[in-house]
Design a protein around this motif. Structure first.
Motif, short mmCIF file in Angstrom:
data_model
loop_
_atom_site.label_atom_id
_atom_site.label_comp_id
_atom_site.label_asym_id
_atom_site.label_seq_id
_atom_site.Cartn_x
_atom_site.Cartn_y
_atom_site.Cartn_z
N ALA A 23 41.32 41.48 65.48
CA ALA A 23 41.04 42.57 66.42
C ALA A 23 39.89 43.42 65.90
CB ALA A 23 42.29 43.42 66.61
N SER A 24 39.89 43.66 64.60
CA SER A 24 38.83 44.48 64.00
C SER A 24 37.47 43.80 64.14
CB SER A 24 39.14 44.74 62.53
OG SER A 24 38.13 45.52 61.95
N ARG A 25 37.48 42.47 63.94
CA ARG A 25 36.22 41.72 64.06
C ARG A 25 35.71 41.78 65.51
NH1 ARG A 25 34.29 36.85 65.50
NH2 ARG A 25 36.32 36.08 66.22
N LEU A 26 36.62 41.49 66.43
CA LEU A 26 36.20 41.46 67.84
C LEU A 26 35.82 42.85 68.36
CD1 LEU A 26 38.96 39.05 69.23
CD2 LEU A 26 36.52 38.55 68.93
N GLY A 27 36.53 43.86 67.87
CA GLY A 27 36.31 45.22 68.37
C GLY A 27 35.33 46.02 67.55
N ASN A 28 34.72 45.36 66.54
CA ASN A 28 33.77 46.06 65.66
C ASN A 28 34.34 47.37 65.11
OD1 ASN A 28 31.56 44.20 65.87
ND2 ASN A 28 31.33 44.90 68.00
N TYR A 29 35.56 47.29 64.60
CA TYR A 29 36.20 48.50 64.05
C TYR A 29 35.49 48.99 62.77
CZ TYR A 29 40.29 47.41 67.04
OH TYR A 29 41.14 47.14 68.08
N GLY A 30 34.81 48.05 62.11
CA GLY A 30 34.12 48.44 60.87
C GLY A 30 35.03 48.47 59.66
N ILE A 31 36.19 47.84 59.77
CA ILE A 31 37.06 47.74 58.60
C ILE A 31 37.52 46.28 58.43
CG2 ILE A 31 37.93 50.11 58.55
CD1 ILE A 31 40.43 49.08 60.02
N ARG A 32 37.80 45.92 57.19
CA ARG A 32 38.33 44.58 56.90
C ARG A 32 39.79 44.73 56.49
NH1 ARG A 32 36.67 42.74 52.48
NH2 ARG A 32 35.51 44.49 51.64
N ILE A 33 40.61 43.76 56.90
CA ILE A 33 42.04 43.80 56.58
C ILE A 33 42.41 42.49 55.91
CG2 ILE A 33 44.39 44.04 57.49
CD1 ILE A 33 41.61 45.24 59.65
N ASN A 34 42.89 42.58 54.68
CA ASN A 34 43.26 41.39 53.93
C ASN A 34 44.63 41.60 53.27
OD1 ASN A 34 40.65 39.87 54.12
ND2 ASN A 34 39.90 41.77 53.18
N ALA A 35 45.24 40.50 52.86
CA ALA A 35 46.54 40.59 52.19
C ALA A 35 46.45 40.03 50.78
CB ALA A 35 47.59 39.81 52.99
#
Ligand code: NAI
Ligand SMILES: CCCCCC(=O)CC\C=C/C=C/C=C/[C@@H](O)[C@@H](O)CCCC(=O)O
Length: 111
Positions: A23-35
């Motif tokens: 969602a962040s990638r598609l929405g250009n949120y400007g944050i990365r989410i990793n586990a």
């Protein structure tokens, strides 16, 4: 293994991570989410296996968990901190699942 609710919650975190990352990638949120998924780490949580009030019905399996710890060993928190810094510094990582184990060190799980 041995703690089904705990394990289910961790699988939920991975689904949440990967979905939110996309969602962040598609929405250009400007944050990365990793586990970051380590094997056993030397923290207070490992002592919970000695307490029936933590494990409930699954307390009966505590020796199995202790055996896994004996077989696979325990990582020091500094190793996890190093992996975390790698996740921070590598801008290409989003929705990644980093595993850290004694046998394989830092590696990534591909789905
Ligand atoms: N230590 C290990 O072997 C491993 C731990 N993990 C996971 O890593 C995470 C951190 O675990 P550890 O540092 O090892 O455990 P820990 O028991 O040393 O620390 C957990 C911290 O979470 C805090 N906490 C608990 N409930 C909270 C709440 N509702 N709101 C805010 N804070 C709360 C506690 O006060 C404690 O400071 C956990 O999600 C654990 O399941 C994952 C793999 C291995
Ligand atoms: C309700 C509290 C539950 C407490 C659970 C814990 O004690 C914490 C468990 C944290 C991590 C468990 C990791 C288990 C890993 C092993 O099953 C195995 O997959 C590790 C493989 C390691 C390797 O290949 O080197």
């Amino acid at each position: 293994a041995h703690c089904p609710v705990y394990t289910a919650s961790k699988h939920g975190v991975l689904g949440f991570t990967r979905s939110l990352a996309e969602a962040s990638r598609l929405g250009n949120y400007g944050i990365r989410i990793n586990a970051l998924c380590p094997s056993f780490v030397n923290t207070a949580i490992l002592d919970t296996i000695n307490h029936e009030e933590n494990l409930g019905n699954f307390y009966q399996f505590k020796d199995g968990v202790k055996n896994l710890i004996k077989v696979f060993g325990v990582l020091e928190p500094s190793v996890i901190a190093d992996g975390f810094v790698q996740l921070l510094e590598d801008d290409s990582l989003n929705g990644a699942v980093m595993k850290i184990t004694t046998t394989k060190g830092v590696h990534f799980e591909n789905y």
